[in-house]
Design an enzyme around this catalytic site. Structure first.
Site, PDB file in Angstrom:
ATOM      1  CB  CYS A  69      -0.866   0.072   1.250  1.00 48.84           C
ATOM      2  SG  CYS A  69      -1.786  -1.375   1.627  1.00 48.84           S
ATOM      3  CG  ASP A  70       2.924   4.990  -1.278  1.00 44.81           C
ATOM      4  OD1 ASP A  70       3.758   4.869  -0.362  1.00 44.81           O
ATOM      5  OD2 ASP A  70       2.766   6.039  -1.926  1.00 44.81           O
ATOM      6  CD  GLN A  71      -3.503   7.593   2.942  1.00 47.06           C
ATOM      7  OE1 GLN A  71      -2.951   7.835   4.000  1.00 47.06           O
ATOM      8  NE2 GLN A  71      -4.759   7.206   2.854  1.00 47.06           N
TER       9      GLN A  71
END
Length: 195
Positions: A69-71
């Site tokens: 995941c990345d945000q």
């Protein structure tokens, strides 16, 4: 179906979100360069980094299901990352006051048994109320959101900074869209309700 579920993250916030599914998993921190690529859109960046985080663990966990995941947040086309310092957190929150911030979360799941990738981009919007300087400093002092994109924790006191929120899955705001992840896991053959 036996499986090993690996969360490619050391974030305690993402771990707490994944815990909601009640599935056994373990965490491993990927070692990647998270720098932006010139002319890369924010959507492209979070999807690329989510995939790179999962990819970094494939050799170590070849037959596992690896979740990356990345945000990043964006305010009027400007990227809001982790502030790291109280002063930078103040600057981000002052700029966000009275405005809408959009959070872009890239999700990449590698199915090591079938050598398949599943990806998803989720967005979530937060509408900040008008904040005073005293409120901003008080919030930073009480919650210390220095490792949070956008300088707040919506699952904590940060909720008091908003007028409203909008999106399909509130978990997206914490960095792990569970509705999308659950759909991917069911496709792979893992159902949190029956496994």
């Amino acid at each position: 179906m036996p499986y090993n579920l690996v969360l490619a993250s050391s974030s305690p916030f993402r771990q707490a979100v994944l815990d909601k599914l009640g599935l056994p998993f373990f965490c491993a921190a990927p070692d990647i360069d998270e720098s932006a690529i010139p002319n890369e859109s924010i959507e492209e960046q979070v999807l690329r980094l989510a995939r790179e985080k999962a990819s970094a663990l494939i050799d170590q966990y070849p037959d596992s299901i690896i979740i990356g995941c990345d945000q990043l947040g964006s305010l009027a086309e400007r990227v809001l990352g982790k502030p790291h310092t109280p002063e930078q957190a103040f600057t981000q929150l002052r700029a966000s006051s009275g405005k809408c911030v959009t959070f872009h979360t890239g999700l990449a799941v590698y199915d090591g048994v079938n050598n398949q990738w599943h990806q998803r981009l989720d967005t979530y919007q937060v509408f900040f109320r008008e904040l005073t300087d005293d409120e901003i400093w008080g919030y930073i002092h009480k919650e210390q959101p220095l490792q949070c994109a956008g300088s707040f924790k919506s699952e904590g006191l940060g909720i008091t900074l908003f007028e409203k929120m909008a999106g399909d899955d509130p978990n997206t705001l914490v960095g792990l869209p569970l509705i999308a992840l659950s759909a991917i896991l069911r496709k792979i053959g893992i159902n949190p309700l029956t496994d």
